[in-house]
Design a protein around this motif. Structure first.
Motif, PDB file in Angstrom:
ATOM      1  N   ARG A   1      54.516  14.195  35.346  1.00 30.90           N
ATOM      2  CA  ARG A   1      54.438  12.740  35.524  1.00 30.90           C
ATOM      3  C   ARG A   1      54.416  12.414  37.015  1.00 30.90           C
ATOM      4  NH1 ARG A   1      53.109   9.071  31.991  1.00 30.90           N
ATOM      5  NH2 ARG A   1      54.721   7.608  32.646  1.00 30.90           N
ATOM      6  N   PRO A   2      53.944  11.207  37.399  1.00 30.05           N
ATOM      7  CA  PRO A   2      53.986  10.805  38.807  1.00 30.05           C
ATOM      8  C   PRO A   2      55.428  10.677  39.307  1.00 30.05           C
ATOM      9  CG  PRO A   2      52.483   9.408  37.542  1.00 30.05           C
ATOM     10  CD  PRO A   2      53.238  10.224  36.544  1.00 30.05           C
ATOM     11  N   LEU A   3      55.596  10.790  40.610  1.00 28.48           N
ATOM     12  CA  LEU A   3      56.921  10.689  41.216  1.00 28.48           C
ATOM     13  C   LEU A   3      57.655   9.421  40.787  1.00 28.48           C
ATOM     14  CD1 LEU A   3      56.513  11.803  44.951  1.00 28.48           C
ATOM     15  CD2 LEU A   3      58.327  12.556  43.412  1.00 28.48           C
ATOM     16  N   ALA A   4      56.962   8.297  40.813  1.00 28.93           N
ATOM     17  CA  ALA A   4      57.621   7.014  40.589  1.00 28.93           C
ATOM     18  C   ALA A   4      58.072   6.813  39.151  1.00 28.93           C
ATOM     19  CB  ALA A   4      56.697   5.874  41.012  1.00 28.93           C
ATOM     20  N   SER A   5      57.386   7.429  38.194  1.00 27.75           N
ATOM     21  CA  SER A   5      57.701   7.165  36.781  1.00 27.75           C
ATOM     22  C   SER A   5      58.262   8.377  36.049  1.00 27.75           C
ATOM     23  CB  SER A   5      56.443   6.670  36.055  1.00 27.75           C
ATOM     24  OG  SER A   5      55.392   7.615  36.172  1.00 27.75           O
ATOM     25  N   ALA A   6      58.488   9.489  36.735  1.00 23.97           N
ATOM     26  CA  ALA A   6      59.004  10.692  36.087  1.00 23.97           C
ATOM     27  C   ALA A   6      60.429  10.469  35.581  1.00 23.97           C
ATOM     28  CB  ALA A   6      58.967  11.862  37.060  1.00 23.97           C
ATOM     29  N   THR A   7      60.743  11.125  34.450  1.00 27.74           N
ATOM     30  CA  THR A   7      62.073  11.047  33.860  1.00 27.74           C
ATOM     31  C   THR A   7      62.730  12.429  33.903  1.00 27.74           C
ATOM     32  OG1 THR A   7      61.418  11.625  31.605  1.00 27.74           O
ATOM     33  CG2 THR A   7      61.114   9.322  32.280  1.00 27.74           C
TER      34      THR A   7
END
Length: 358
Positions: A36-42
């Motif tokens: 996932r992208p850095l900003a939305s990763a869980t």
């Protein structure tokens, strides 16, 4: 049901580092299930950072692990887990393939009952042909190849091992695809080249296109792109070439290994493009010219002459307000007159220099 690119069972960081390399910092037993992208990763995700401007996000991301450049050794995300590598973007590319493969259903060879396969075609028992596909006489489908629903494979065409034709793509008669090629939906390989002579009345007389199109190993062709067959010689696409959507490759074009062409590029007949080139979106390339290896052409450029030295080239007129564009265009139309005036002034200055001083 897992989402595209998501693995239900996941991968441990140790598995990833062992297979893809890099220096693992933190717990190797942490399991990640997708990229996932850095900003939305869980906390179930792995992400990557490859641009300096994204560095502030490293301290904020909730990702279970981050793929980082070696230049950031000593910097870690909140999770404390990272893999350091020379090229995070390349690492991401290889990891994305792994996740994607894990999420795909198992390959099941065989031919669908509605597929139309000529008895004279040679289809490997380890190949797959889906519903309503057509395979004509003399065609060869190698092991591991996957012919999607509604595809067309013409007579005497050859589809190499592991090659995938996505639904409704076409390979015309006699054309050859190597191993592990990919045609996205709507792609056409081997359509007739655009060749006409003119008779005395000016009417077009079609020139039969009797060459073929040859794609070497690991070529990928985007959706609704076309590669025309040769007029006499073949159209040749080298190993590892990547062609985006809506690209037109005309007859007798030759493209060297590992060159990439972005969307809406048009390559005119008999042009030759070298290896390891990148052709930006919307570029037009005139026919019967050559481009050496290692050339980058900026988007929307027009290539009207051969490029004989590697490097980056751009020929697009920059976007501007309409009023400024009109003024600049008017100036461009007068460049030859300005050039003549400058030459005249230079000659006049030289003549003044040569006059004896008083």
């Amino acid at each position: 049901m897992s989402a595209p690119g998501e693995s239900m069972e996941g991968l441990t960081l140790e598995q990833i580092a062992n297979r893809l390399g890099g220096e693992l910092v933190g717990s190797g037993q942490v399991v990640v299930r997708r990229l996932r992208p850095l900003a939305s990763a869980t906390r179930a995700d792995i992400t990557f950072l490859n641009r300096e401007k994204l560095r502030p996000l490293l301290a904020q991301t909730d990702a279970a692990a981050v793929i980082l450049p070696e230049s950031l050794r000593g910097s870690l995300p909140k999770s404390g887990n990272a893999i350091f590598t020379a090229d995070p973007y390349l690492y991401y590319a290889r990891l994305s393939q792994w996740f994607w493969a894990l999420a795909q259903p198992a390959f099941e060879p065989g031919c669908h009952v509605t597929a139309q396969i000529d008895p004279a075609a040679r289809v490997s028992p380890q190949a797959r042909v889906d519903a309503f596909a057509v395979v004509e006489a003399g065609a060869e489908i190698a092991e591991g190849a996957h012919i999607g629903a509604g595809c067309f494979v013409g007579r005497d065409a050859v589809i190499g091992p592991g090659t995938v034709l996505h639904p409704r793509s076409s390979v015309a008669w006699g054309c050859r695809l190597g191993a592990r090629c990919v045609l996205q939906s709507g792609a056409v390989v081997g359509s007739d080249g655009f060749g006409y002579a003119r008779d005395a009345s000016g009417a077009g007389v079609k020139i039969a296109q009797v060459g073929i199109a040859v794609l070497e190993d690991d070529v990928e062709v985007g959706a609704n792109s076309t590669i025309d067959r040769g007029a006499l010689d073949n159209t040749e696409i080298g190993t590892g070439v990547k062609i985006d959507n809506l690209v037109q490759i005309a007859h007798n074009v030759r493209i060297g290994a590992h060159t990439a062409l972005a969307g809406c590029v048009g390559v005119s007949g008999s042009a030759e493009i070298g290896a390891y080139c990148f052709i930006g979106g919307g570029v037009g390339i005139a026919g019967h010219l050559s481009i050496v290896d290692g050339v980058v052409i900026g988007g929307m450029s027009l290539v009207s002459r051969s490029v004989r030295q590697p490097g980056m080239y751009t020929g697009a007129f920059p976007l501007d307000t309409h009023a400024n564009w009109e003024r600049n265009a008017a100036t461009v139309r007068q460049l030859h007159q300005l050039r003549d005036r400058v030459r005249h002034l230079e000659q006049h200055i030289e003549s003044l220099k040569s006059e004896p001083s008083t």
